[in-house]
Structure formats: C-alpha cells, structure tokens
Design a protein around this motif. Structure first.
Motif, PDB file in Angstrom:
ATOM      1  N   PRO A 116       0.848  -1.196   0.000  1.00  0.00           N
ATOM      2  CA  PRO A 116       0.000   0.000   0.000  1.00  0.00           C
ATOM      3  C   PRO A 116       0.877   1.237   0.000  1.00  0.00           C
ATOM      4  N   PRO A 117       0.519   2.245  -0.797  1.00  0.00           N
ATOM      5  CA  PRO A 117       1.349   3.451  -0.850  1.00  0.00           C
ATOM      6  C   PRO A 117       1.395   4.197   0.486  1.00  0.00           C
ATOM      7  N   GLY A 118       0.370   4.108   1.297  1.00  0.00           N
ATOM      8  CA  GLY A 118       0.375   4.772   2.594  1.00  0.00           C
ATOM      9  C   GLY A 118      -0.675   4.150   3.490  1.00  0.00           C
ATOM     10  N   LEU A 119      -0.615   4.438   4.787  1.00  0.00           N
ATOM     11  CA  LEU A 119      -1.573   3.845   5.724  1.00  0.00           C
ATOM     12  C   LEU A 119      -2.426   4.936   6.365  1.00  0.00           C
ATOM     13  N   THR A 120      -3.717   4.630   6.535  1.00  0.00           N
ATOM     14  CA  THR A 120      -4.624   5.605   7.130  1.00  0.00           C
ATOM     15  C   THR A 120      -5.766   4.875   7.821  1.00  0.00           C
ATOM     16  N   THR A 121      -6.408   5.507   8.792  1.00  0.00           N
ATOM     17  CA  THR A 121      -7.569   4.900   9.444  1.00  0.00           C
ATOM     18  C   THR A 121      -8.852   5.599   9.021  1.00  0.00           C
ATOM     19  N   GLU A 122      -8.741   6.449   8.004  1.00  0.00           N
ATOM     20  CA  GLU A 122      -9.923   7.256   7.635  1.00  0.00           C
ATOM     21  C   GLU A 122     -11.074   6.381   7.134  1.00  0.00           C
ATOM     22  N   TRP A 123     -10.794   5.186   6.603  1.00  0.00           N
ATOM     23  CA  TRP A 123     -11.850   4.355   6.007  1.00  0.00           C
ATOM     24  C   TRP A 123     -12.849   3.860   7.050  1.00  0.00           C
ATOM     25  N   PHE A 124     -12.386   3.769   8.290  1.00  0.00           N
ATOM     26  CA  PHE A 124     -13.330   3.358   9.341  1.00  0.00           C
ATOM     27  C   PHE A 124     -14.410   4.411   9.518  1.00  0.00           C
ATOM     28  N   ALA A 125     -13.981   5.695   9.491  1.00  0.00           N
ATOM     29  CA  ALA A 125     -14.950   6.796   9.598  1.00  0.00           C
ATOM     30  C   ALA A 125     -15.851   6.838   8.368  1.00  0.00           C
ATOM     31  N   VAL A 126     -15.237   6.643   7.198  1.00  0.00           N
ATOM     32  CA  VAL A 126     -16.022   6.666   5.963  1.00  0.00           C
ATOM     33  C   VAL A 126     -17.076   5.557   5.981  1.00  0.00           C
ATOM     34  N   ALA A 127     -16.632   4.361   6.403  1.00  0.00           N
ATOM     35  CA  ALA A 127     -17.556   3.226   6.437  1.00  0.00           C
ATOM     36  C   ALA A 127     -18.709   3.519   7.394  1.00  0.00           C
ATOM     37  N   TRP A 128     -18.336   4.094   8.540  1.00  0.00           N
ATOM     38  CA  TRP A 128     -19.340   4.407   9.552  1.00  0.00           C
ATOM     39  C   TRP A 128     -20.408   5.345   9.007  1.00  0.00           C
ATOM     40  N   ASN A 129     -20.000   6.277   8.129  1.00  0.00           N
ATOM     41  CA  ASN A 129     -20.928   7.283   7.629  1.00  0.00           C
ATOM     42  C   ASN A 129     -21.644   6.874   6.349  1.00  0.00           C
ATOM     43  N   ARG A 130     -21.273   5.696   5.784  1.00  0.00           N
ATOM     44  CA  ARG A 130     -21.937   5.267   4.556  1.00  0.00           C
ATOM     45  C   ARG A 130     -23.302   4.669   4.878  1.00  0.00           C
ATOM     46  N   ALA A 131     -24.356   5.313   4.423  1.00  0.00           N
ATOM     47  CA  ALA A 131     -25.713   4.882   4.771  1.00  0.00           C
ATOM     48  C   ALA A 131     -26.045   3.516   4.196  1.00  0.00           C
ATOM     49  N   ASP A 132     -25.424   3.144   3.055  1.00  0.00           N
ATOM     50  CA  ASP A 132     -25.811   1.890   2.390  1.00  0.00           C
ATOM     51  C   ASP A 132     -25.263   0.656   3.092  1.00  0.00           C
ATOM     52  N   ILE A 133     -24.373   0.809   4.087  1.00  0.00           N
ATOM     53  CA  ILE A 133     -23.833  -0.353   4.801  1.00  0.00           C
ATOM     54  C   ILE A 133     -24.819  -0.864   5.839  1.00  0.00           C
ATOM     55  N   TRP A 134     -25.503   0.089   6.474  1.00  0.00           N
ATOM     56  CA  TRP A 134     -26.289  -0.284   7.651  1.00  0.00           C
ATOM     57  C   TRP A 134     -27.446  -1.236   7.370  1.00  0.00           C
ATOM     58  N   PRO A 135     -28.281  -1.001   6.332  1.00  0.00           N
ATOM     59  CA  PRO A 135     -29.390  -1.966   6.123  1.00  0.00           C
ATOM     60  C   PRO A 135     -28.910  -3.403   5.924  1.00  0.00           C
ATOM     61  N   PRO A 136     -27.879  -3.667   5.080  1.00  0.00           N
ATOM     62  CA  PRO A 136     -27.416  -5.054   4.955  1.00  0.00           C
ATOM     63  C   PRO A 136     -26.901  -5.631   6.272  1.00  0.00           C
ATOM     64  N   LEU A 137     -26.200  -4.788   7.060  1.00  0.00           N
ATOM     65  CA  LEU A 137     -25.678  -5.262   8.351  1.00  0.00           C
ATOM     66  C   LEU A 137     -26.824  -5.665   9.271  1.00  0.00           C
ATOM     67  N   TYR A 138     -27.828  -4.760   9.372  1.00  0.00           N
ATOM     68  CA  TYR A 138     -28.980  -5.086  10.225  1.00  0.00           C
ATOM     69  C   TYR A 138     -29.672  -6.358   9.734  1.00  0.00           C
ATOM     70  N   LEU A 139     -29.829  -6.453   8.402  1.00  0.00           N
ATOM     71  CA  LEU A 139     -30.523  -7.620   7.855  1.00  0.00           C
ATOM     72  C   LEU A 139     -29.764  -8.900   8.216  1.00  0.00           C
TER      73      LEU A 139
END
Lengths: 268, 335
Positions: free
Chosen positions: A44-67
């Motif tokens: 990987p060209p660099g390391l970051t933890t920003e994707w955890f925040a992005v994932a948290w804010n993505r509305a389309d993740i939550w319905p499948p997770l709940y289901l």
C-alpha cells in the motif's frame, strides 16, 4: 530410527500451507488501512484509518448489516428450538427408521448450497411465498438446525441414564430434572451450537442469493461492492467486522464445548 | 416383625412376550427393617434389576412389591422414600459438592440456608467437611463415593439402595469403606440393600443375603448359613469356591449318594498311610495367608487350604485327606 521431531521438509510444507491459508486474511486487513482507494496495490502506498470513519458514515452499509444480524439471530433461535427437540427425540427414543431420519436431518449440511438454494427457490415459488426476509431465514435455518442438532445430540447421549435417574431418585419431578440437571448440562452445547449457527448464517452467500428478494445481506453487499472501484477499502473495513462477528463466536463455541466435555465426562 | 421390602413372585421380563429375557423370574424375598441385606450374584443374575425394581426405575412384569407394607406398583421413583447410591455415583457434574448433597432438599423446596446446613451435616457424616465448594471432578474416586452416599442420605430415606458402590475403588479403600458403611448403617439404623458380585464383601457386611442366579434366588439366609450350608452347587461354588462333589464322589468321601460340598479349609492333608482317602497333588496356589493345594482323588480334583507355616507337599506326591464328617454338607438342590 523414529524421531519425535518432524523433518525439515515436512515442517516447511506445513508452515507454507498455513501461510497460504491465512496470509490472504491478513492482507485483507492490511488493505482496510491503505490510502489507495481504486485498486489493491501492494505494498500500500500509505496507511490511514480514515476508512473506518467513511464506512461508519456510509448509509448503504447499515441496512445489509442489520438484515444479516436479524437473519442470523432469528434462524439461530429457530434452529436452537427445533434442533434441540429433534436431538432429544433421536437420543432418547428408538423407533423404526430412526437412522434414516437422522441422515435426512444431516443432509442439508452435506448438500451443496446451490442445490439447497435451487430447491428452496422453486418450493417457495410453487407455494407462492414472496421472496423476503422470511425466505432468507427459512433457507438459513435448514443448515443451522444441523449445527445445533449435532452439538446437542452428542451431549444428550452422554446425559441419558445416570444423572437423570439420580435426580428422579432424589425426589425431583420431570420438570425439576429438566431445569436443574438437563438444561445446565445441555446449556453449553446449545450455546456452542447456536454460536456456530449464527456465524454460518452471518456470512452465508449461496443459499441467500437464491432465497433473497430485493434486499441484500452483508456478504452479498460486499460482493456487489467489490465490483465497483469506489472507496474499495470500505469493503475491507466491513470484512474485518464480518471476521469478528463470525470468528469470535466460533472461538467461544470451541472453548465452551471443550469445557463441557470435560465436566460432563468427569462423573465417570 | 415388619418388613422394609417385600417381593411376592416378582418377575421382570424384557423383550418380546414369546421369547422374553427373564432378568428377574419369580423372586420372593423379604428384607427385615433395619437389616443390612446383600444381593449377591454374578453379572446378569438379576440383582441390579431387583434393586431398580425397589427404586422404581423398573416395573415388575408380574408380582407385587411392598415397601414398609405399601404396594409401590404405581409410585414413581421420585415419590418413593428410598434413595440410591449409584454404581458410577452419577454426581451432577455442574454442581458443587454442597449442591449435589443438598439436591434432594432443594427439589423439596427446603430453604437455602437450612439445606446448606443439612448438607454440611451430611458431609461431616461421611468425613468430607470443607469439601462443599469443590466440583465432583476435583475429587478422588473414594471422595466421590462419599458424596454420593451423603447425597442419598440427606432425604433421610427409610431404605438405602447401594448398587455395587465399592466396585470402582481399589482394595485398600474398599476395605476401609466396607467398615465405614457397616458402622454408618448401625448408627443410622436405616435398612441397607446392597448389590455386589463380590462374595467376600457380601459375607463380611450383610446380616442376611440373597444369592442370585439366572434371575432367580438360589439361596437366602445369613452369611454363615449360606457359606456353611449351600443349597445348590451354584451357591457352593460362587460363595467361596467350595469343593463341589458329585454323588459318586460324595459316597467315596463317606456321604450319601447325593451332591455335596466340602470347604477347602475343612480338608487336612495327612501322611498317605492308613487313611481312607488319598490322592495325588497336582498344583499349588499361593494365596498369602495360606496355599490352596489341588489334589486329584480318583479323577476328581479337590482343593485343600493349607495355612501359611505348614509344609507343602510336592507336586506329584501322594497325600492322605482327612476331614470332620460333619463338614461334608449334603445339598438339597440340584442346580
């Protein structure tokens, strides 16, 4: 001369096999932290933890997770009730065709998922049951029952006789025996079976594909997400969540049954 | 005299009616109140089934069972005032020793503090004070045996059933427990019904005993009676490996034309001259307190017990045999 130490070649091969199996999982985790979002470049060209925040804010993740959580919970509960009843019948009574029925109960887990999926899909169509959360749950329950059954039936066999008779001998009625002797001894086996069933249901793809309507469960959402080259590491973040949600129950189930067998056999 | 347990023509058959396995077949017996009663027999002789008939886990196919005069045919195990020490102890693995012992009180609804106190009392009775918080898996075989005993006694049963309770213990521990059980029974005054396949155990512990063979009682009586006057060849052989003599051999030994038994310890080896009976020594077997010498008399092998310290005749030598004619016991039964 026999040696307790394996040869170098064998050890290297074993190590290689283990690495081949598990290194990809570590790489999946690694990509959750990459700064490159379009493709999986290594290293990987660099390391970051920003994707955890992005994932948290993505509305389309939550319905499948709940289901997925909902489906896994309900099909596990269903399997625990039905699996326990079936195992009680199988372990404690003898009747004509018992072996055959026991084979039929085990069949769903031996059958390829596509076959189970296809047959359920056509059955639901014939019966005019619309594809929905309910049909996913029913599909998952078919193999969850087997898991619970397998765990419970082994414990039932060990339990029958001895301590149940001791309980009755000491004055307990059937209900008291069930509550004070049966359930505590069956408990860990049921919990272990339930956790394995939950883990299996949570990441099931094949049967779900055949029995789902418009909704997607988390594994199916991930599959769809990988095709789109946008915010790819988000999928890896979700993969870590799925890993935790399935691996931890299996680990706990392993420890539960291990201790269970120790204590249940200790009376001998 | 009242009877703790009474069997009237009790049978328990298993399997199909046209070819049943007769585990218990027409058994009559009475166990006096306060007795230490042993049921002795080889495995499969029906003694354990008889015990399960008393506890209620088996129902008789025919006949009636009374416990203190009450017909128990329709009373399930949990409502009989009888408790069992199981062969494999059957302790509850998920409970502490204290909860195991208090179980009988808990299901009766006895208050927690009261039953903890009573459990402690029972543990003291079996010399296991301070073990209440342990799990059965943390105890040795002998300790588990005591927990099983305490658990069965906590309900103050009128009859205590013991199913080969000492079978899993080593010899030393078994002997110690035999003495303790006997003392406990004398102290509590409870009727003990004890199942064993060990004739030594039955003879040393019981006030009276029943010898089982093939689902039937071969003989019932005090240990001394059963030992000295076996009714059948089976009893003579099973209770203390007696010499069982066929009618023609009995005649050669100076008895009537009937089957008889002669205890090895009643036979003395003498010089071969001037005696009525003589034979050839075929083998020795060292037993510690003495030796068992096999002597062939006219083709029949008999054993004589020679106490330690006496000289042993060499194998192949000729010896004379002497015994008190009163020791030759003529049997009534054939089987």
């Amino acid at each position: 001369m026999h040696s307790d130490r394996a040869s170098f070649g064998l050890r290297a091969a074993a190590l290689g096999g283990l690495l081949f199996l598990h290194l990809p999982i570590l790489i999946i985790f690694l990509y959750a932290f990459t700064t490159e979002e379009k493709s999986y470049a290594f290293p990987p060209p660099g390391l970051t933890t920003e994707w955890f925040a992005v994932a948290w804010n993505r509305a389309d993740i939550w319905p499948p997770l709940y289901l997925s959580l909902w489906v896994a919970t309900i099909s596990t509960l269903l399997a625990m009730i039905l699996g326990t009843l079936v195992s009680a019948a199988m372990a404690q009574t003898r009747f004509f065709g018992r072996e055959q029925i026991s084979l039929l109960i085990l069949l769903p887990i031996a059958l390829p998922g596509v076959i189970t999926g296809m047959s359920l899909r056509s059955a639901f169509s014939i019966m005019d049951i619309p594809f929905s959360t309910l049909t996913i749950i029913l599909g998952h329950a078919t193999f969850c029952i087997v898991i619970v059954y397998n765990n419970a039936v082994a414990r039932f066999r060990r339990l029958s006789g001895g301590i149940l008779e001791a309980s009755a001998d000491l004055g307990a009625n059937s209900f008291q025996t069930f509550r004070h002797v049966f359930l505590p001894n069956l408990g860990s086996a049921l919990l272990a079976g339930g956790m394995l069933a939950f883990a299996l249901s949570f990441d099931e793809v094949i049967v779900t594909t055949f029995t789902a309507g418009q909704q997607s469960t988390l594994p199916i959402w991930m599959l769809q997400e990988l095709v789109r080259p946008r915010q790819r590491p988000v999928t890896n973040v979700v993969a870590i969540v799925v890993f935790m949600a399935t691996f931890l129950p299996i680990l706990i189930a392993y420890y539960l049954t291990r201790n269970g067998s120790e204590t249940a056999g200790a009376g001998k | 005299m009242s009877f703790a347990v009474e069997f009237q023509a009790v049978s328990r058959h298993f399997g199909p009616a046209n070819a049943p396995v007769k585990a218990v077949d027409g058994v009559d017996l009475t166990v006096p109140e306060g007795a230490f009663f042993a049921m002795l027999g080889p495995s499969g002789s029906g003694k354990t089934t008889c015990l399960r008939l008393i506890s209620g886990f088996e129902k008789p196919t025919a006949g009636s069972i009374r416990i203190f005069g009450q017909d128990v045919s329709d009373i399930p195990p949990n409502r009989r005032n009888v408790n069992t020490v199981f062969q494999d102890y059957a302790l509850f693995p998920h409970m502490t020793v204290r909860d195991n012992v208090a179980y009988g009180l808990m299901v009766k609804g006895v208050d927690r503090r009261l039953r903890a106190g009573k459990a402690e009392e029972m543990l003291a009775l079996v010399k296991l004070e301070g073990y209440g918080d342990r799990k059965p898996s943390q105890l040795s075989g002998g300790q588990r045996q005591r927990v099983a005993l305490a658990r069965a006694l906590v309900n103050e049963p009128r009859v205590l059933l013991l199913d080969e309770p000492l079978g899993a213990l080593d010899l030393k521990l078994r002997e110690a427990m035999q003495d303790e059980l006997k003392a406990l029974q004398a102290r509590l005054g409870i009727t003990f019904v004890f199942v064993t396949h060990d004739q030594g155990e039955a003879l040393s512990m019981a006030d009276s005993l029943a010898v089982f063979n093939n689902g039937k009682i071969a003989q019932i009586g005090t240990p001394a009676e059963v030992y000295a006057k076996p009714r059948t060849r089976f009893v003579a052989d099973f209770v203390g490996s007696s010499n069982v003599l066929a009618p023609e051999v009995t005649r050669a030994f100076g008895g009537p034309d009937r089957w008889s038994s002669l205890r090895p310890e009643a036979l003395r080896l003498t010089a071969p001259d001037g005696v009525a009976l003589s034979g050839t020594v075929t083998a020795h077997r060292y037993l510690g307190a003495g030796s068992r010498v096999s002597v062939a008399v006219n083709g029949t092998e008999v054993s004589a017990l020679v106490p330690a310290g006496h000289g042993l005749p060499a194998t192949g030598s000729t010896v004379g045999l002497a015994f008190d004619p009163a020791a030759l016991h003529v049997m009534e039964g054939e089987g």
